[in-house]
Motif scaffolding. Structure first.
Motif, mmCIF file in Angstrom:
data_model
loop_
_atom_site.group_PDB
_atom_site.id
_atom_site.type_symbol
_atom_site.label_atom_id
_atom_site.label_comp_id
_atom_site.label_asym_id
_atom_site.label_seq_id
_atom_site.Cartn_x
_atom_site.Cartn_y
_atom_site.Cartn_z
ATOM 1 N N GLU A 12 101.555 -52.742 -49.427
ATOM 2 C CA GLU A 12 102.350 -52.214 -50.852
ATOM 3 C C GLU A 12 103.405 -51.024 -50.428
ATOM 4 O O GLU A 12 103.798 -51.091 -51.716
ATOM 5 N N PHE A 13 102.833 -50.212 -49.720
ATOM 6 C CA PHE A 13 103.347 -49.314 -49.949
ATOM 7 C C PHE A 13 104.339 -49.076 -48.547
ATOM 8 O O PHE A 13 104.447 -50.126 -47.711
ATOM 9 N N ALA A 14 105.782 -48.393 -49.637
ATOM 10 C CA ALA A 14 107.093 -49.144 -48.509
ATOM 11 C C ALA A 14 106.707 -48.099 -47.169
ATOM 12 O O ALA A 14 107.102 -48.733 -46.384
ATOM 13 N N GLY A 15 106.333 -46.939 -47.506
ATOM 14 C CA GLY A 15 106.264 -46.676 -46.056
ATOM 15 C C GLY A 15 104.946 -45.891 -45.090
ATOM 16 O O GLY A 15 104.492 -45.827 -44.757
ATOM 17 N N ARG A 16 104.561 -47.815 -45.189
ATOM 18 C CA ARG A 16 103.515 -47.756 -44.853
ATOM 19 C C ARG A 16 103.584 -48.038 -42.802
ATOM 20 O O ARG A 16 102.350 -47.375 -42.386
ATOM 21 N N ASP A 17 104.485 -47.512 -42.415
ATOM 22 C CA ASP A 17 104.569 -47.368 -40.410
ATOM 23 C C ASP A 17 104.213 -46.155 -40.465
ATOM 24 O O ASP A 17 104.162 -45.607 -39.417
ATOM 25 N N THR A 42 98.233 -47.703 -52.915
ATOM 26 C CA THR A 42 98.737 -48.075 -53.057
ATOM 27 C C THR A 42 99.820 -46.073 -53.820
ATOM 28 O O THR A 42 100.068 -45.473 -53.325
ATOM 29 N N GLU A 44 101.656 -43.487 -52.488
ATOM 30 C CA GLU A 44 103.069 -43.075 -53.289
ATOM 31 C C GLU A 44 103.016 -41.587 -53.835
ATOM 32 O O GLU A 44 104.013 -40.847 -53.801
ATOM 33 N N HIS A 65 103.828 -39.140 -50.824
ATOM 34 C CA HIS A 65 104.253 -39.421 -50.212
ATOM 35 C C HIS A 65 105.721 -38.596 -50.723
ATOM 36 O O HIS A 65 106.713 -37.759 -49.823
#
Length: 214
Positions: free
Chosen positions: A31-36, A205, A209, A212
């Motif tokens: 669910e974390f946008a920066g997972r990559d 998550t 965030e 980040h």
């Protein structure tokens, strides 16, 4: 380009909450946008380092001896954990589980990390131990499991028999001690944010965030 977020996870293959925590962390990470841009590393921790490789008895027997709890209380505790694991999509089979010393499994995880397969091997070892009744304390059996995730069986077996990664395991355990970690799973984000226990997915998550944003 921003630096990746590092997540060091202290865990033990013989820890039921660590496998549950793995699933919850994975759900939170998804669910974390920066997972990559998140790098996950599994670190070694032995909950019961005095456990023999070939423990004679059931999981109930082990916990009765190790924790000094009555058998009926242990059975109730395991049933509760089984239910929580099921909620995470896991099928724990404590009746088939073969309790063992996990040192060699940790050494194999360090070998796998050096060859880009650590996350795959961690998953395979957890499955083997908690769901399939496999013996994850013997080098030959560990090497078989390692081969299933694409590692060279003979190379893994040679590394385990020679103890090539024993110092790396000891270093992880010493680092855990330095951090004050007394139980697992324990997650360290970017070397400075600590999260203890198999927290809900949304907690992971939120921490990602925050890291980040910082």
């Amino acid at each position: 380009m921003a630096s990746p977020i590092t997540v060091d996870i202290w865990s033990d293959i013989a820890c039921p909450w660590c496998f549950i925590g793995k699933r919850r962390f994975e759900a939170g990470l998804a669910e974390f946008a920066g997972r990559d841009d998140v790098e996950v590393t599994y670190r070694s921790f032995e909950l019961a380092p005095d456990t023999p490789v070939d423990f004679e008895g059931s999981e109930i027997d082990f916990l009765v001896r190790h924790k000094g709890m009555p058998a009926a209380q242990v059975e109730g505790m395991l049933e509760q954990v089984r239910g929580i694991a099921a909620d995470a999509g896991l099928d724990y089979d404590f009746d088939r589980l073969q309790h063992t010393k996990t040192l060699k499994a940790h050494e194999a995880l360090h070998f796998a990390r050096a060859h880009g397969r650590q996350l795959e091997l961690a998953e395979r070892l957890f499955q083997a131990y908690f769901e399939q009744g496999r013996h994850v304390g013997r080098p030959a059996e560990i090497a078989d499991l390692a081969a299933e995730v694409g590692l060279d069986r003979d190379a893994v077996l040679a590394a385990l028999e020679s103890g090539d990664h024993a110092d790396a395991v000891a270093a992880d355990i010493e680092q855990a001690r330095a951090y004050g970690i007394s139980g697992v799973p324990f997650y360290v984000f970017n070397g400075k944010y600590g999260v203890s226990g198999a927290q809900p997915a949304e907690t992971f998550t939120q921490v990602l965030e925050k890291v980040h944003a910082d």
